[in-house]
Design an enzyme around this catalytic site. Structure first.
Site, PDB file in Angstrom:
ATOM      1  N   GLU A 135       1.397   0.165  -4.920  1.00  0.00           N
ATOM      2  CA  GLU A 135       0.899   1.440  -5.438  1.00  0.00           C
ATOM      3  C   GLU A 135       2.071   2.409  -5.583  1.00  0.00           C
ATOM      4  O   GLU A 135       2.679   2.782  -4.566  1.00  0.00           O
ATOM      5  CB  GLU A 135      -0.130   2.035  -4.485  1.00  0.00           C
ATOM      6  CG  GLU A 135      -1.404   1.238  -4.353  1.00  0.00           C
ATOM      7  CD  GLU A 135      -2.350   1.869  -3.348  1.00  0.00           C
ATOM      8  OE1 GLU A 135      -3.505   2.151  -3.719  1.00  0.00           O
ATOM      9  OE2 GLU A 135      -1.941   2.093  -2.193  1.00  0.00           O
ATOM     10  N   ASP A 146       0.845  -1.188   0.000  1.00  0.00           N
ATOM     11  CA  ASP A 146       0.000   0.000   0.000  1.00  0.00           C
ATOM     12  C   ASP A 146       0.888   1.250   0.000  1.00  0.00           C
ATOM     13  O   ASP A 146       1.884   1.311   0.721  1.00  0.00           O
ATOM     14  CB  ASP A 146      -0.885  -0.023   1.250  1.00  0.00           C
ATOM     15  CG  ASP A 146      -1.834   1.146   1.318  1.00  0.00           C
ATOM     16  OD1 ASP A 146      -2.772   1.181   0.505  1.00  0.00           O
ATOM     17  OD2 ASP A 146      -1.629   2.022   2.177  1.00  0.00           O
TER      18      ASP A 146
END
Length: 658
Positions: free
Chosen positions: A373, A342
């Site tokens: 990400e 993340d």
């Protein structure tokens, strides 16, 4: 810490922590946490600022009084240690740490088990948490990252639907993944694990399953959250277990879930959040070593590149070690097959590359997936000389570290931050070059500036837990008056086009659970704490949207059947030949030594025709057309022209003559 002059000043502390001397004198390479044997347990914590460290023992994970209190002693390099003879399995504990003369009780940042809500750590004999046959648990991992097809799901969403067929007491729990023959009430339509075995995906990505702070584990059905708020990084979340009050249960049930997925031939990817903690000042990190594990701004405040109140200082040596140890622990103890990071842009490039190197040392570790990400909420406050693992620095990352490609996502379906903006499939023909670059995996400069060094660095997708579901985005960007929950033939056509464009693209495909049967959250784009009823998979839609679901299954079959569609190098992208077609249509051929495939997409509202090059075969097997998709040909197509119905795709295959 007599080598330094310091006080409880985050600005001065930050300068000390970032100094080469600190790393030289206080880096500790050994194991930390509660190290258990039946004969003795060693408690070891890294607290270089501490004046005093005490161990508090409890018989239960919440409530009750301290039954024993012991003083730890310093062993060097900032480490405090105590060995207690005897069998302490199942005992709960905290540390009382005095920093700058102020004593604070904290759980162990290095804990591997915990009581309810994670406020007390627990001594655990991990060998007793293994389900039967755990020593032989494994799954056949794909050779390359591009061979994987990942299906993202929240543990609760998977089985919170009353129609899912899972026994009531297991709904929303780890154990829901262990039921093998679940169906809808009709007794024949597969759901849950039974469904996944037939879908064809290679991996399930579980949204956060470490212990997070936003849900009260003592009342697990009272609240819902995605879980992007880490409390104990190395402990499974308790609200997904049948008994969050006993620390062994969540570990045992988590392992049973992994084993069931592996037995079904499905790998498990863990969604990890090493970029921030549930709290800044209240975190176990900060209570143990103030300001060390978090970045601070020049004026001494917690930096907030995560938009969650803080960000982790991954570039600091002991913070980097913590992340490396944690990832390796999940891979070894829980047999995790991949990690999704993340807000990877908040982690520094060196740390990400070190993680890849660490995983590669494990048996079969080179086949463990790594992707994340490549962005952040705002620019990270990294130490000078450190580089964020973001989109701009993707080529500095190891080729087997992938990143979600928002270029592909937005080119296909439209900008995620503006729900009414259209992508190529809705008729925004200006995005055609981006579509072609997406099909090539963004590794060549034929149509756009390259992003990645290899297709293994590209995660091709159109929907994930964030933002609108694909179905809702397609509705919002076309006719606003449509009903989100109803079957809509035109939206199904657009959905199919989206699937073709990313499942036939170079890179690693990724889909949000339920995308393949028109998942809707009724227009809500950020459902992180909405009720479970809004988030859960509606398994009855697999019947209503069976044509869309079967189309996805067919595309997955095709992708897995042709290695040229999932090349780990840029060779296949370089061999793609795009036809000179009318705007609104895209067609390319791709071949290997045996076969040639032709992929044609028409996003126009009228029929279209594509003229083939003279050197191409004159007869093709039809794998995909407006009637369906699959690896078994549905018919033949002959001639030098391909006719495309409005808003449809055709995929053809021909054998190359030797």
């Amino acid at each position: 810490m007599s080598n330094f002059y310091f006080q409880n000043d985050p600005v001065k502390l930050s300068a000390i922590y970032n100094s080469p001397d600190f790393e030289k004198n206080y880096y500790y390479s050994g194991e930390l946490g509660a190290i258990y044997t039946p004969q003795a347990t060693t408690f070891r914590v890294w607290a270089p600022l501490a004046d005093d460290v005490s161990l508090c023992l409890y018989t239960q994970g919440s409530g009750g009084n301290v039954i024993q209190k012991h003083t730890l002693h310093q062993t060097g390099r900032g480490v405090w240690e105590l060995e207690l003879p005897g069998d302490y399995e199942g005992i709960y504990y905290t540390y009382e740490i005095s920093n700058f003369g102020v004593s604070t009780e904290t759980a162990d940042p290095y804990a591997k088990a915990a009581g309810v809500n994670g406020r007390r750590s627990m001594v655990v004999d991990l060998s007793k948490t293994n389900p039967p046959g755990w020593e032989n648990d494994m799954v056949q991992r794909p050779e390359h990252q591009t061979d994987a097809i990942v299906w993202e799901v929240h543990v609760g969403d998977f089985s919170n639907d009353p129609n899912c067929g899972v026994r009531k007491e297991w709904r929303g729990k780890y154990l829901a993944f262990t039921e093998t023959d679940t169906t809808l009430p009709d007794g024949k339509t597969p759901t849950c694990l039974n469904y996944l075995k037939k879908l064809g995906i290679t991996h399930v990505q579980l949204m956060p399953v470490y212990d997070y702070g936003s849900v009260d584990e003592s009342q697990p059905g009272k609240a819902f959250n995605w879980g992007y708020d880490p409390l104990n990084y190395n402990v499974p979340e308790g609200s997904y277990s049948t008994d969050p009050f006993h620390g062994q249960t969540r570990i045992f049930e988590f392992k049973k879930m992994i084993a069931a997925l592996h037995q079904a031939g499905i790998g498990v990817v863990m969604d990890v959040v090493y970029n921030h903690t549930f709290e800044g000042p209240g975190s176990w990190f900060h209570r143990t070593v103030p300001y060390y594990y978090h970045r601070t701004t020049p004026d001494g405040k917690f930096a907030d590149g995560s938009a969650c109140g803080n960000e982790i200082a991954s570039e600091r040596c002991m913070c980097r070690k913590y992340i490396l140890d944690s990832v390796r622990y999940w891979a070894e103890e829980y047999h995790i097959d991949g990690f999704r990071f993340d807000l990877m842009g908040l982690i520094d490039v060196e740390t990400m590359n070190c993680i890849r190197d660490e995983l590669d040392k494990l048996p079969n570790g080179k086949k463990i997936l790594m992707y994340g990400e490549p962005w952040y909420a705002s620019a990270p406050s990294m130490r000078a000389g450190s580089l964020p693992a973001d989109k701009a620095h993707l080529t500095l990352l190891h080729p087997r570290i992938g990143a979600f490609c928002d270029n592909t996502r937005d080119a296909i379906k439209g900008d995620v931050f503006f729900r009414h903006k259209k992508g190529f499939v809705q008729g925004n023909l200006k995005l055609e070059n981006d579509i072609k670059a997406s099909l090539q995996g963004w590794t060549r400069s034929d149509f756009a500036e390259p992003i990645a060094s290899a297709p293994t660095q590209i995660v091709s997708y159109v929907s994930a837990h964030d933002n609108l579901t694909l179905w809702d985005k397609l509705i919002a960007s076309t006719k606003r008056g449509r009903i989100y929950t109803a079957y809509d033939e035109e939206i199904v056509c657009l959905n199919k086009l989206c699937a073709v464009l990313y499942l036939m693209a170079q890179g690693m495909p990724f889909l949000q659970a339920g995308e393949e049967f028109g998942r809707t959250k009724r227009g809500m784009d950020n459902s992180f704490r909405a009720p479970a009823e809004r988030n859960r998979l509606d398994w009855k839609r697999t019947l209503e949207f069976s044509d869309l679901l079967n189309y996805y299954r067919g595309l997955i079959e095709i992708r897995l059947a042709f290695p040229m569609l999932r090349d780990s190098t840029s060779r296949a992208a370089g061999k793609m030949k795009f036809a000179d077609s009318v705007p609104g249509t895209v067609a390319f051929t791709l071949s290997d030594d045996k076969d040639i495939i032709l992929v044609c997409v028409n996003v126009l509202s009228e029929n279209a025709e594509i003229q083939l090059e003279p050197d191409l075969p004159n007869e093709w097997d039809i794998l995909v057309d407006s009637s369906g998709a699959g690896i078994l040909p549905s018919g033949k197509m002959r001639g030098d022209k391909i006719s495309l119905s409005r808003k449809s795709a055709v995929i053809l295959k021909a054998a190359l003559q030797k």
